[in-house]
Each structure stands twice: as C-alpha cells, then as structure tokens.
Design an enzyme around this catalytic site. Structure first.
Site, short mmCIF file in Angstrom:
data_model
loop_
_atom_site.label_atom_id
_atom_site.label_comp_id
_atom_site.label_asym_id
_atom_site.label_seq_id
_atom_site.Cartn_x
_atom_site.Cartn_y
_atom_site.Cartn_z
N GLY A 70 0.80 -1.22 0.00
CA GLY A 70 0.00 0.00 0.00
C GLY A 70 0.84 1.27 0.00
O GLY A 70 0.54 2.23 -0.72
N GLN A 182 -7.66 -0.62 3.02
CA GLN A 182 -8.49 -1.25 4.06
C GLN A 182 -9.77 -1.84 3.49
O GLN A 182 -10.42 -2.66 4.15
CB GLN A 182 -8.85 -0.21 5.14
CG GLN A 182 -7.68 0.23 5.99
CD GLN A 182 -7.22 -0.84 6.99
OE1 GLN A 182 -7.98 -1.73 7.39
NE2 GLN A 182 -5.97 -0.77 7.39
N SER A 202 -3.14 -3.47 -0.93
CA SER A 202 -2.07 -4.17 -0.23
C SER A 202 -2.57 -5.55 0.20
O SER A 202 -3.60 -5.65 0.88
CB SER A 202 -1.67 -3.35 1.00
OG SER A 202 -0.69 -4.03 1.73
N ALA A 203 -1.84 -6.61 -0.17
CA ALA A 203 -2.34 -7.97 0.04
C ALA A 203 -2.50 -8.37 1.50
O ALA A 203 -3.41 -9.11 1.85
CB ALA A 203 -1.41 -8.96 -0.66
N HIS A 204 -1.59 -7.86 2.38
CA HIS A 204 -1.63 -8.39 3.76
C HIS A 204 -2.85 -7.91 4.55
O HIS A 204 -3.09 -8.37 5.66
CB HIS A 204 -0.32 -8.09 4.49
CG HIS A 204 -0.13 -6.66 4.93
ND1 HIS A 204 -0.32 -6.26 6.23
CD2 HIS A 204 0.27 -5.57 4.25
CE1 HIS A 204 -0.05 -4.96 6.32
NE2 HIS A 204 0.32 -4.52 5.14
N THR A 239 12.87 -7.79 -10.76
CA THR A 239 12.34 -9.15 -10.87
C THR A 239 11.13 -9.31 -9.95
O THR A 239 11.16 -8.93 -8.79
CB THR A 239 13.45 -10.17 -10.51
OG1 THR A 239 14.54 -9.93 -11.38
CG2 THR A 239 12.97 -11.60 -10.67
N CYS A 327 1.83 7.22 20.45
CA CYS A 327 2.42 7.74 21.69
C CYS A 327 3.92 7.47 21.72
O CYS A 327 4.39 6.51 21.14
CB CYS A 327 1.85 7.01 22.90
SG CYS A 327 0.12 6.67 22.78
N1 PLP Z 1 -3.14 2.87 3.42
C1 PLP Z 1 -3.92 2.46 4.41
C2 PLP Z 1 -5.31 2.99 4.51
C3 PLP Z 1 -3.45 1.56 5.36
O1 PLP Z 1 -4.25 1.15 6.36
C4 PLP Z 1 -2.12 1.07 5.24
C5 PLP Z 1 -1.57 0.14 6.26
O2 PLP Z 1 -1.96 0.16 7.40
C6 PLP Z 1 -1.34 1.52 4.16
C7 PLP Z 1 -1.88 2.42 3.28
C8 PLP Z 1 0.05 1.01 3.96
O3 PLP Z 1 0.02 -0.30 3.46
P1 PLP Z 1 1.31 -1.27 3.53
O4 PLP Z 1 1.40 -1.75 4.93
O5 PLP Z 1 0.99 -2.37 2.58
O6 PLP Z 1 2.47 -0.48 3.08
#
Ligand code: PLP
Length: 378
Positions: A70, A182, A202-204, A239, A327
C-alpha cells in the site's frame, strides 16, 4: 489463549494462498523474464494472477501494476502522477500517512489542498467542489489535478461515498485516486462503476502475504516508478515476487467469493461486542459512522483513560488491539484522525481500535468485551 483483534494492522494468510505460494518458492522459482520454458511458466503464473486480480475489481489486466504494498502504491500515485510536478493534489486530512507524507514530500513542486471532514470522517463534498472551482479560477484550468480520497479509513472504518466524490472530481477534469488498502477484499469494489482512475491495494490486509500489493491505473496518468528492466510494462522495473503475486491473487479471490458471508458474520460479531459494552456503565463514545463502516471495525474513546494504557492492560490478558493514538514515552499524541473528527478532549486520549476478522469466534468477542470492561473499571 491469545486473541488477535487487530486485523486492520494485518491479517492471517489464507491457507490456500500459502499452499499455492510454496510451489513458486521451491519448485517453480524461475525468473519470469527468461524466455525458456521454465521462465515462461512463472511468467504465466504472473499473467494469470493479474487477470484474477483485475477481474476482482472489474478492471483490465493491463491496468494492474504490482508493487511492494500500500505504501508504495500510494507514493507512486502521489509522486509520479502526470509530469510529477506543478500539479494540484486535493486530499483529506484523515488519510493514511502513506498519502499524507507523500503529499508533504512534493509540497514544494505541487500545490496540496486538504478538504474538511465531518464528525463521522466523511469528506465534505461541498469543500471538494469549492476547492476545484477556486483552483480553476486561479489557474484558468491550466493545471493537472489529482483528487486522492481513501475508500475506508484505517482507524475509524468510515467508508466514503467514492462514486459521488469521483463524479465531482471528473466534472472538474481531475483524476481520482483512492487508497483502498483497508477496503479491498472486505467491501465490494468495481473501479468503473465507482469512477476510479487510480487505486492502491495491499495484500496483507486481505489475507494475502506481506510486501506485495498493486496500483490500478486506468489511463496513462502515471510516470515510471523506477527504471531498469521491462517488468510491469516497463513502469516498475525489478524481478517480480512471483510467490507473493500468486498468493495475493488467491487471497483476494477467496475473500471476494466469501464477501457477503464474511460481512454478515463480522456484523454479528460487532453487534455482540456492542451489546456487552452497552450493558456496562462505562463512559465512552463510538467513533466513525455506525452503518457506513468497515465490517469488524470498532473505534471507541473512553473518558479519562489512555488508549495506550488500555492496550497494555489487554495485552497482559493475551488480547491484541490497537490504540487510536500514536504515543511515545514522553508525549501522548492524539491520532490525526481522532483530532480531525473532533472527538472531545476528555475522551480523545482514551481511544482504542478493535478490528475483528472472519477467524474470530463469538466466544473471543465476548471475552474481549468483558475483559475490556474489567480493565477500564479498574
Ligand atoms: N493505506 C492504508 C489505509 C493503510 O491502512 C495502510 C496500512 O496500514 C497503508 C496504506 C500502507 O500499506 P502497507 O502496509 O501495505 O504499506
């Protein structure tokens, strides 16, 4: 037993995705740029994954560019949009830092405008219209304009009306980008129906592997991300991470196939959680919109508490959640999102985010709620 309730931070890998990835680590590890049979077989896996992903969002495969996640997708959209400088970027103050800091880094070469949001975190359509009108008046419609509004907020879960926002952007000739990190895999997305020109994923966040994501780009609005070989249609050299690409496609497809079921289940879990909390005498505010929000997302501020304190007390009981504030040891900072939606100061510091997933059970949800009530009542 540990309970993981921080799925907005990251999610568990889909088992089918994991099984499919193994083959590309151990057996079919060949470089997809090589023209011999073995190389062509891994290239085919990439092509098929690109088709699956495109299909999941109603796009064409040639408009999907694989990235490392992301953050990279957001940086690409913001920094390499059109000529890369002398542009106007309009965004919201509640975006993820991948957008906010990327915008900050180009503020000397592009003009950045921030829109206002209401108490639920909805971006003001009126302020988008007036920003675009003012820009056209000042610059005589002479600049390239990018509107970047996240689809769903990572802290409070608020889902924007992307269709309406993109329609406004297009009326004034702007390109529309959305950070859907998200949202994708959790709520329905069709890039054409929603009027999206650029989309970050973002895949995770949808049970795929970490370190892989993609940027959807409808037109030729992007500059090359980095130079080298001809991978990703010559737009992002290097790659390819074949196992991760394969895993991402399977995870996204599986989540989309089960989306309705997952959404209903997560809504049941959050109702159960709120029911427990309602029976307590705790003084709290629920942040974000109750209906237009990500399934499984709960964001609450407790009066006179600190989010960090609550997080640590729950951690001691084996429950992982997130705070709503960033924090450090000397400085209690309220998150930019909580500030922007104007949560009253006596509640703001006591903000936590709980994000359940399809893997959480009803028993776990009740345990989280009861333990939370106990630790807050201490
Ligand atoms: N954008 C949003 C709304 C996110 O919640 C996050 C990750 O928490 C990101 C971007 C960044 O993604 P990544 O962890 O794949 O770099």
């Amino acid at each position: 037993m540990n309970i993981y309730a921080d799925n907005a931070a990251t999610t568990k890998l889909d088992i089918e995705a994991f099984e499919a990835m193994k083959k590309y680590f151990l057996d079919d590890f060949f470089n997809p740029s090589q023209l011999y049979t073995l190389g062509r077989s891994t290239k085919k896996a990439i092509d098929q994954s690109r088709e699956i992903i495109a299909d999941c969002i109603g796009a064409k495969p040639e408009n999907i560019f694989f990235t490392s996640g992301g953050t990279e997708s957001d940086n690409w959209a913001i920094k390499r949009f059109c000529s890369g400088n002398n542009n106007i970027i309009i965004t919201s103050p509640i975006e993820h830092h991948a957008i906010l800091n990327a915008c900050d880094s180009v503020k000397d070469i592009s003009k950045i405008k921030y829109l206002s949001v209401d108490k639920y975190g909805f971006v003001s359509e009126k302020s988008l219209v007036s920003s675009l009108e003012t820009i056209d008046e000042i610059y005589c419609n002479d600049k390239k304009k990018l509107v970047s509004i996240m689809m769903a907020n990572n802290e409070i879960g608020t889902i924007q009306n992307i269709h309406r926002l993109s329609k406004i952007a297009h009326k004034y000739g702007a390109i529309f980008h959305t950070d859907a990190v998200q949202a994708i895999g959790h709520i329905p997305i069709n890039v054409n129906e929603m009027g999206i020109d650029l989309l970050s994923a973002s895949a995770h966040k949808f049970n795929g592997p970490k370190g892989i994501g993609f940027l959807y780009s409808k037109n030729k609005d992007l500059q090359v991300y980095h130079n080298g070989g001809l991978q990703e249609f010559g737009m992002r050299a290097g790659t390819e991470n074949v196992p991760a690409i394969v895993g991402m496609a399977i995870a996204l497809k599986n989540n989309i196939l089960q989306m309705k079921k997952n959404m209903d289940y997560l809504n049941t879990l959050t109702d159960l959680f709120y029911k427990e909390l309602n029976n307590s005498k705790l003084d709290y505010i629920i942040n974000g919109h109750l209906i237009n929000r990500l399934p499984g997302n709960i964001n609450i501020s407790f009066k006179g508490k600190t989010g960090e304190g609550i997080m640590h007390l729950l951690d001691l009981k084996g429950i992982s959640i997130s705070t709503g504030s960033a924090c450090d040891s000397t400085n209690q900072q309220i998150s930019h999102v909580i500030k922007e939606i104007r949560v009253p100061s006596e509640y703001a510091e006591g903000t936590i985010r709980i994000s359940f997933s399809k893997y959480n059970t009803e028993e776990e949800v009740i345990k989280v709620a009861k333990t939370l009530i106990n630790v807050i009542s201490l």
